[in-house]
Scaffold this motif. Sequence first.
Motif, short mmCIF file in Angstrom:
data_model
loop_
_atom_site.label_atom_id
_atom_site.label_comp_id
_atom_site.label_asym_id
_atom_site.label_seq_id
_atom_site.Cartn_x
_atom_site.Cartn_y
_atom_site.Cartn_z
N GLU A 91 10.41 -0.27 4.94
CA GLU A 91 9.76 0.92 4.41
C GLU A 91 10.79 1.73 3.61
OE1 GLU A 91 9.31 -0.41 7.34
OE2 GLU A 91 7.27 -0.11 8.07
N LYS A 134 0.85 -1.21 0.00
CA LYS A 134 0.00 0.00 0.00
C LYS A 134 0.88 1.25 0.00
CE LYS A 134 -3.93 1.88 2.44
NZ LYS A 134 -4.52 2.02 3.74
N ARG A 135 1.91 1.21 0.80
CA ARG A 135 2.84 2.35 0.86
C ARG A 135 3.48 2.58 -0.52
NH1 ARG A 135 6.20 4.15 5.48
NH2 ARG A 135 7.99 5.30 4.68
N ARG A 188 2.27 1.65 -3.47
CA ARG A 188 1.26 2.14 -4.43
C ARG A 188 1.03 3.64 -4.24
NH1 ARG A 188 -1.39 -2.86 -3.14
NH2 ARG A 188 -0.74 -4.33 -4.73
N SER A 189 0.93 4.07 -2.98
CA SER A 189 0.70 5.51 -2.75
C SER A 189 1.86 6.32 -3.28
CB SER A 189 0.57 5.84 -1.27
OG SER A 189 -0.24 4.96 -0.64
N ALA A 190 3.08 5.85 -3.05
CA ALA A 190 4.26 6.62 -3.51
C ALA A 190 4.29 6.66 -5.03
CB ALA A 190 5.53 5.99 -2.95
N ASP A 222 10.63 3.16 -0.23
CA ASP A 222 10.80 4.58 -0.56
C ASP A 222 11.94 4.77 -1.56
OD1 ASP A 222 8.79 4.83 1.24
OD2 ASP A 222 10.00 5.68 2.85
N ALA A 274 1.79 6.37 -7.09
CA ALA A 274 0.66 7.14 -7.63
C ALA A 274 0.99 8.63 -7.69
CB ALA A 274 -0.58 6.91 -6.76
N ALA A 275 1.94 9.05 -6.86
CA ALA A 275 2.28 10.48 -6.80
C ALA A 275 3.32 10.87 -7.85
CB ALA A 275 2.81 10.81 -5.40
#
Length: 402
Positions: A376, A297-298, A300-302, A380, A304-305
């Motif tokens: 994490e 999820k982390r 995908r969010s990164a 990143d 998507a930006a």
Amino acid sequence: MIDVLAARLDTPGCLEVNHLNNAGTALPPKAVSEAVLAFTSQEALLGGYELAERAAEEIESTYDAVAALVNAGRRQIALVENATRAWDMAFYGIPFEKGDRILTCRSEYASNYLAYLQASRRYGVGVDVIPDNEYGELDLVAAANMLDRRVKLIAITHVPTSGGLVNPAREVGELARSTGCYYLPDACQSVGQIPIDVAAIGCDFLSSTGRKFVRGPRGTGFLYASDRAIVEVEPPFIDGHAATWTSADSFVIRDDARRYENWEFNHATRIGLGVAARYAMRIGIPSIWARVRMLAKRLRSALAAIDGVRLCDQGRIQCGIVTFVCAGRAAPAVKAFLQGRKINCGVIDASWTRIDMDGRGIPEIVRASVHYYNTEGEIDTLAEALAELMSGSASAPRGLPA
Ligand SMILES: Cc1ncc(COP(=O)(O)O)c(C=O)c1O
């Protein structure tokens, strides 16, 4: 809670690479590689047959470990070379006749679909693809409407090679039970990351590999076969391990899932698979599932930006496989760029899941797949590298547009 630091200390590969290709092959814990290496060295010193006799108990224990992973009984497990061979032993054993139907899903794996096409040519069976619902999951209502007495097999991919989708394996099992047809989910990409319970799924067979989320050695796989399947489905070929030659013109096939095995096997990797399965159970599959989803999820969010990155994952429940395309960059070029930074990802082209990817108009994707030992920070780092690539501040081969 998983002790991530301990898991990483147990995984020498974590010092070398940012490994986000767990759906290709995961990095094994060192206990797995050490067990394989130690057994292989001993074979060279003592003789393969002689060591196998001595280590019989240890080799046998792999059946218990793998059975525990999927909540099966040990006599319901066959250990084979890979997920494809496991799946084949089930599929090619089913006595298809002209007019039978096979129901499958849009995200079915290439090797499985090729077998349907071959069965269609050989026996005149029909192959019907269940449509997806609005979320990209196999549509259960459509599946129910497609069922009739001619359906001999429902075979689906639980987690496809081409994305984070998790198909509703248990609900499909209920449908299969309502008609009594055979049910064969391909769980190659789900065992080890998602809790799998063959009793709850209600399948006749379930196939998987060792090298992906189970973190076992390459060249290992297994097949679960239900008691009904063992009685009803003969292996497509047999040898002196799967059957006993009782007189010049008679034989008896084993009455457990080992009827789907063959005699010769790499014992070192079999032991390694047992070590990996026990290791996964010790960490706890529910905890693994929670962490994998959190990391994915982390990511995908990164992603998507980032301008120019398009996520391709479908489904309401998404697993540790994160797929995307980068505008103007061929997937192999993105993979090569990342590899230059010691970040491992995979590339999947449409030939591996043609109905799904052709249907969505996606010729190829980059696939990043996380496991619980990833941090994490590693997630990143991948996102930062891609942001750099897409902003043009990093040099990379452009390749063909994806
Ligand atoms: C969904 C699916 N099924 C089956 C397989 C084949 O597994 P194996 O290479 O162990 O035969 C794969 C491999 O990527 C897969 O993604």
